[in-house]
Structure formats: structure tokens, C-alpha cells
Motif scaffolding. Structure first.
Motif, short mmCIF file in Angstrom:
data_model
loop_
_atom_site.label_atom_id
_atom_site.label_comp_id
_atom_site.label_asym_id
_atom_site.label_seq_id
_atom_site.Cartn_x
_atom_site.Cartn_y
_atom_site.Cartn_z
N TYR A 175 0.86 -1.18 0.00
CA TYR A 175 0.00 0.00 0.00
C TYR A 175 0.90 1.23 0.00
O TYR A 175 1.76 1.36 0.87
CB TYR A 175 -0.87 0.04 1.26
CG TYR A 175 -1.89 -1.05 1.40
CD1 TYR A 175 -3.24 -0.73 1.48
CD2 TYR A 175 -1.52 -2.39 1.47
CE1 TYR A 175 -4.20 -1.73 1.64
CE2 TYR A 175 -2.47 -3.39 1.61
CZ TYR A 175 -3.80 -3.05 1.70
OH TYR A 175 -4.74 -4.03 1.85
N TYR B 16 0.73 5.41 0.04
CA TYR B 16 -0.18 6.54 0.27
C TYR B 16 0.45 7.86 -0.16
O TYR B 16 1.67 8.02 -0.10
CB TYR B 16 -0.52 6.65 1.76
CG TYR B 16 -1.38 5.53 2.28
CD1 TYR B 16 -2.77 5.66 2.35
CD2 TYR B 16 -0.82 4.34 2.72
CE1 TYR B 16 -3.57 4.64 2.84
CE2 TYR B 16 -1.61 3.31 3.22
CZ TYR B 16 -2.98 3.47 3.28
OH TYR B 16 -3.77 2.45 3.76
N GLY C 190 -4.61 11.28 0.68
CA GLY C 190 -5.36 10.11 1.13
C GLY C 190 -5.54 9.06 0.05
O GLY C 190 -6.24 8.06 0.26
N ALA D 122 -4.40 5.96 -2.21
CA ALA D 122 -3.52 4.80 -2.01
C ALA D 122 -3.40 4.02 -3.30
O ALA D 122 -4.39 3.83 -4.03
CB ALA D 122 -4.05 3.90 -0.90
N ALA E 87 -7.47 6.72 2.61
CA ALA E 87 -7.11 7.17 3.97
C ALA E 87 -7.87 8.46 4.27
O ALA E 87 -8.23 9.21 3.36
CB ALA E 87 -5.61 7.40 4.07
N ASN F 291 -4.41 9.74 7.79
CA ASN F 291 -4.61 8.69 8.79
C ASN F 291 -5.07 7.42 8.08
O ASN F 291 -6.15 7.38 7.49
CB ASN F 291 -5.65 9.14 9.82
CG ASN F 291 -5.78 8.19 10.99
OD1 ASN F 291 -5.27 7.07 10.95
ND2 ASN F 291 -6.48 8.62 12.01
N THR F 292 -4.26 6.36 8.16
CA THR F 292 -4.57 5.10 7.47
C THR F 292 -5.47 4.17 8.28
O THR F 292 -5.76 3.05 7.85
CB THR F 292 -3.27 4.34 7.13
OG1 THR F 292 -2.66 3.89 8.35
CG2 THR F 292 -2.31 5.21 6.34
N ILE G 95 3.64 -0.87 3.84
CA ILE G 95 3.00 0.43 3.68
C ILE G 95 4.09 1.47 3.46
O ILE G 95 5.04 1.55 4.24
CB ILE G 95 2.13 0.81 4.89
CG1 ILE G 95 0.95 -0.16 4.99
CG2 ILE G 95 1.66 2.26 4.79
CD1 ILE G 95 -0.03 0.17 6.09
N ILE H 47 4.88 5.67 2.64
CA ILE H 47 4.36 7.03 2.68
C ILE H 47 5.36 7.92 1.94
O ILE H 47 6.48 7.48 1.65
CB ILE H 47 4.13 7.50 4.13
CG1 ILE H 47 5.45 7.50 4.93
CG2 ILE H 47 3.09 6.61 4.82
CD1 ILE H 47 5.31 8.05 6.35
N LYS I 108 -2.11 1.64 11.81
CA LYS I 108 -2.64 3.00 11.97
C LYS I 108 -1.45 3.94 11.89
O LYS I 108 -0.69 4.09 12.86
CB LYS I 108 -3.36 3.13 13.30
CG LYS I 108 -4.54 2.19 13.44
CD LYS I 108 -5.19 2.27 14.81
CE LYS I 108 -6.36 1.29 14.91
NZ LYS I 108 -7.01 1.33 16.24
#
Length: 197
Positions: free
Chosen positions: A41, A43, A47, A49, A127, A135-136, A154, A156, A190
Motif C-alpha cells: 500500500y 499513500y 489520502g 492509495a 485514507a 490517517n490510514t 505500507i 508514505i 494506523k
């Protein structure tokens, strides 16, 4: 009921079942085991993804593979529309609109009873974003990452500032890539992050 492997992976692996076992539950017919699953994932600050998921499954009743593969004969536009409909229902739990910007799904037959499924999707609104903080969080949903053949990564943005991260990843690379593997039942991570200073 429509079947989208990616949605199944999103919803079902999170609650501790394998992706294809959800299809089995829907249809009450398929006898399948998941051999491996790798979920990535990525991001952005809006938000959005990008999801890339690869799953290998084995059919305990090889003749059922034909039924499973029929879904991949649908036109791309129909697959996208079906997936958007499913994501709309999925997003109701999170009180935000999730818009599927692209979706591709392929299945490769590896042997008489094994298939590799590769999914790619870009989903806006996956997100939550509030006051510049992404915020995931997906509530109480879990992944079952039992065994080395199962992993969740994940990513970012490289310049992002991490505000909160739970649970702790197995590996953190370069400050923006977090990997969970062989952690058993694991709550969907999270991660709260914002643009770096």
C-alpha cells in the motif's frame, strides 16, 4: 454476489481470513488454500492509495479453477465498475468516499491446481485526511500474517513526518517504508503522517 479479489483481500485478510476463503464463503463451494500473499500500500498526502497485491492460491478441487477464472474474462470497464460498487459499500464503514481511479486484475495459471492473482488499484479517499494529517486507520480490522509467505508493506511520501505508527513494523526502511511479516493476527496499521517541515 460480485467477486473482486482485491476487495476480498482488503476486507477479509484484514479480519484474519485469506482472500480466496472469502470467495469460498460467498459461494459455499470452493475448496481453496492461500499459499502466499504480498500486499503493498502506497499513500500520498491526499489520502490516495496505490495497492499492489499478489496472492498464490491452490485449488483442493482442481475442477473448480475454471469457475474461479471466469471472472477474469470480463471487460476491463466492467471489472472497474464492479470494483467501484464494492468499494462504495466497503467505504460506508469509514464515512468517506473511496473513488477507484484505476483497477487491473490478472490471474495466471501455474499448474493444474495453482493460480497466481495480481491486483493493482489506485483508490482516492482510501485514507482519511484532516488538517493536513493523513490517517490510514481502518478500525479493528486485522491482517493474518502468519508465516513468512505473508507480508504487508505500507509506504508514505519520502519527506513525510510520522506522527503515530501502531503496531510497530517488523522492518522500517528509510523512514517511509514499513513492513510487517510473520506477525500473526495484526491490526491494520494506523499510521498518521503529515508533510515534513
Amino acid at each position: 454476489m460480485k467477486f473482486n479479489t482485491l476487495l476480498i483481500i482488503l476486507v477479509v485478510v484484514m479480519v484474519g481470513m485469506t482472500a480466496i476463503n472469502m470467495f469460498m464463503a460467498f459461494n459455499n463451494r470452493l475448496d481453496i488454500d492461500t499459499l502466499s500473499s504480498t500486499s503493498n500500500y502506497s499513500y500520498d498526502y491526499e489520502g490516495r492509495a496505490t495497492l499492489d497485491i499478489e496472492t498464490e492460491i491452490i485449488f483442493n478441487k482442481p475442477d473448480q479453477m475454471t469457475q474461479f477464472l471466469e471472472q477474469y474474462d470480463k471487460p476491463q470497464e466492467e471489472q472497474l465498475a464492479d470494483f467501484q460498487e464494492s468499494m462504495t459499500q466497503f467505504s460506508e464503514s469509514f464515512d468517506r468516499l473511496m473513488l477507484v481511479e484505476s483497477f487491473q486484475s490478472t490471474a495466471t495459471v501455474l499448474s493444474s491446481n495453482r493460480v497466481k492473482v495480481v491486483e493493482h488499484a489506485v483508490i482516492a479517499g482510501f485514507a482519511a485526511v484532516e488538517n493536513g494529517v493523513v490517517n490510514t486507520d481502518m478500525g479493528d480490522m486485522e491482517f493474518d500474517l502468519t508465516g513468512d509467505a505473508y507480508s504487508l508493506t505500507i509506504s508514505i511520501p519520502t519527506d513525510a513526518k510520522v506522527i503515530n505508527l501502531d503496531p510497530a513494523p517488523t522492518v522500517a526502511a528509510d523512514g517511509n517504508e514499513f513492513i510487517w511479516t510473520n506477525t500473526g493476527k495484526t491490526i491494520f496499521p494506523k499510521i498518521q503522517f503529515s508533510r515534513g517541515e
